[in-house]
Enzyme design. Sequence first.
Site, PDB file in Angstrom:
ATOM      1  N   GLN A 120      15.433   9.581   4.945  1.00 52.26           N
ATOM      2  CA  GLN A 120      15.872   9.001   3.667  1.00 52.26           C
ATOM      3  C   GLN A 120      16.390   7.575   3.831  1.00 52.26           C
ATOM      4  O   GLN A 120      16.485   6.828   2.864  1.00 52.26           O
ATOM      5  CB  GLN A 120      16.956   9.880   3.030  1.00 52.26           C
ATOM      6  CG  GLN A 120      16.456  11.267   2.639  1.00 52.26           C
ATOM      7  CD  GLN A 120      17.528  12.074   1.916  1.00 52.26           C
ATOM      8  OE1 GLN A 120      17.994  11.700   0.846  1.00 52.26           O
ATOM      9  NE2 GLN A 120      17.925  13.188   2.499  1.00 52.26           N
TER      10      GLN A 120
ATOM     11  N   HIS B 273       8.793  13.836   8.961  1.00 53.20           N
ATOM     12  CA  HIS B 273       9.099  13.082   7.736  1.00 53.20           C
ATOM     13  C   HIS B 273       9.471  11.636   8.066  1.00 53.20           C
ATOM     14  O   HIS B 273       9.089  10.709   7.360  1.00 53.20           O
ATOM     15  CB  HIS B 273      10.268  13.735   6.983  1.00 53.20           C
ATOM     16  CG  HIS B 273       9.843  14.756   5.982  1.00 53.20           C
ATOM     17  ND1 HIS B 273       9.955  16.110   6.208  1.00 53.20           N
ATOM     18  CD2 HIS B 273       9.313  14.633   4.741  1.00 53.20           C
ATOM     19  CE1 HIS B 273       9.498  16.767   5.153  1.00 53.20           C
ATOM     20  NE2 HIS B 273       9.103  15.895   4.248  1.00 53.20           N
TER      21      HIS B 273
END
Length: 366
Positions: free
Chosen positions: A298, A320
Amino acid sequence: MAGQRVEIDGGIMEGGGQILRVCTALSCLLGLPLRVQKIRAGRSTPGLRPQHLSGLEMIRDLCDGQLEGAEIGSTEIIFTPEKIKGGTHTADTKTAGSVCLLLQVSMPCVLFAASPSELRLKGGTNAEMAPQIDYTLMVFKPIVEKFGFKFDCDIKMRGYYPKGGGEVIVRMSPVKQLNPINLTDRGTVTKIYGRAFVAGVLPFKIAKDMAAAAVRCIRKEIRDLYVNIQPVQEPKEQAFGNGNGIIIIAETSTGCLFAGSSLGKRGISADKVGIEAAETLLGNLRHGGAVDEYLQDQLIIFMALASGVSKVKTGPITLHTQTAIHFAEQLTKAKFTVKKSEEEDDPSKETNVIECQGIGMTNPRL
């Protein structure tokens, strides 16, 4: 503004909705027209799902852009961005699709809007395969604000799988530029706290059992710290549907935050939910990094946009994160390096340092 269209293969690496979020946010910010093909090609239900569609529509509306191919099941979209504007924007997954993922795609964009924004995000607040809203508030918010901005997030209604029905309101003002961050000093764990919740028709005992099981599990490994996990009955007027879950946070002497969380599912005992969250947290504390596995990816988009060099010490690099770095480099020209951390005395710990020379994006509208 519209230059050469960027072609993205949505089927590589993590191969899911994340590619879509990173690429459309950056496309919007940089004014780059985009075509994404093979969207979620390898998933059991390929193509756009309701939550991806609502995220795309939100980005389109944020900048008065054009979006082609945006329907459920579509595996290819073309997005042509225009200027980012502030004001009130609503996104509704109409499912239990995660409001936190809607926030992930829209937040970088509204930071570079012309005026303050209010985002009304509807869907699941505590959903599988996504950060829980409590994670967004308790971990993501304090850390991401180190880039030099603030946001407010007001939970109007909590919503759970499968109905959704939750709503959060996020308010934030634009910035001129983002500061780089340095998260390399892990410190020592000073506090462990959390909340175990039940909502709807589920008995309060489940919250107490989740909390107790989690505390017992943590105690086996960390004996000298008080572990404060509050059992909570979500108020009727603030929760839609039935759900249970737990989030546990560890805070360190240098202000690092780590989490483990888990959601109840039919047929899974309360103890098991509590233990899963505790084990996730303990796993995140073992590797010696300064962020947990969920925060890693993130932060990438913000590091790419910031001015100067950002450094983040992590445990094993997740798929990710590799995916976010790959597409951030492809679209922004920011330079990332990932190196094994040298100073770890324990070779069994996999610790890495992600370094990024950001592009120093400035807000042309401020």
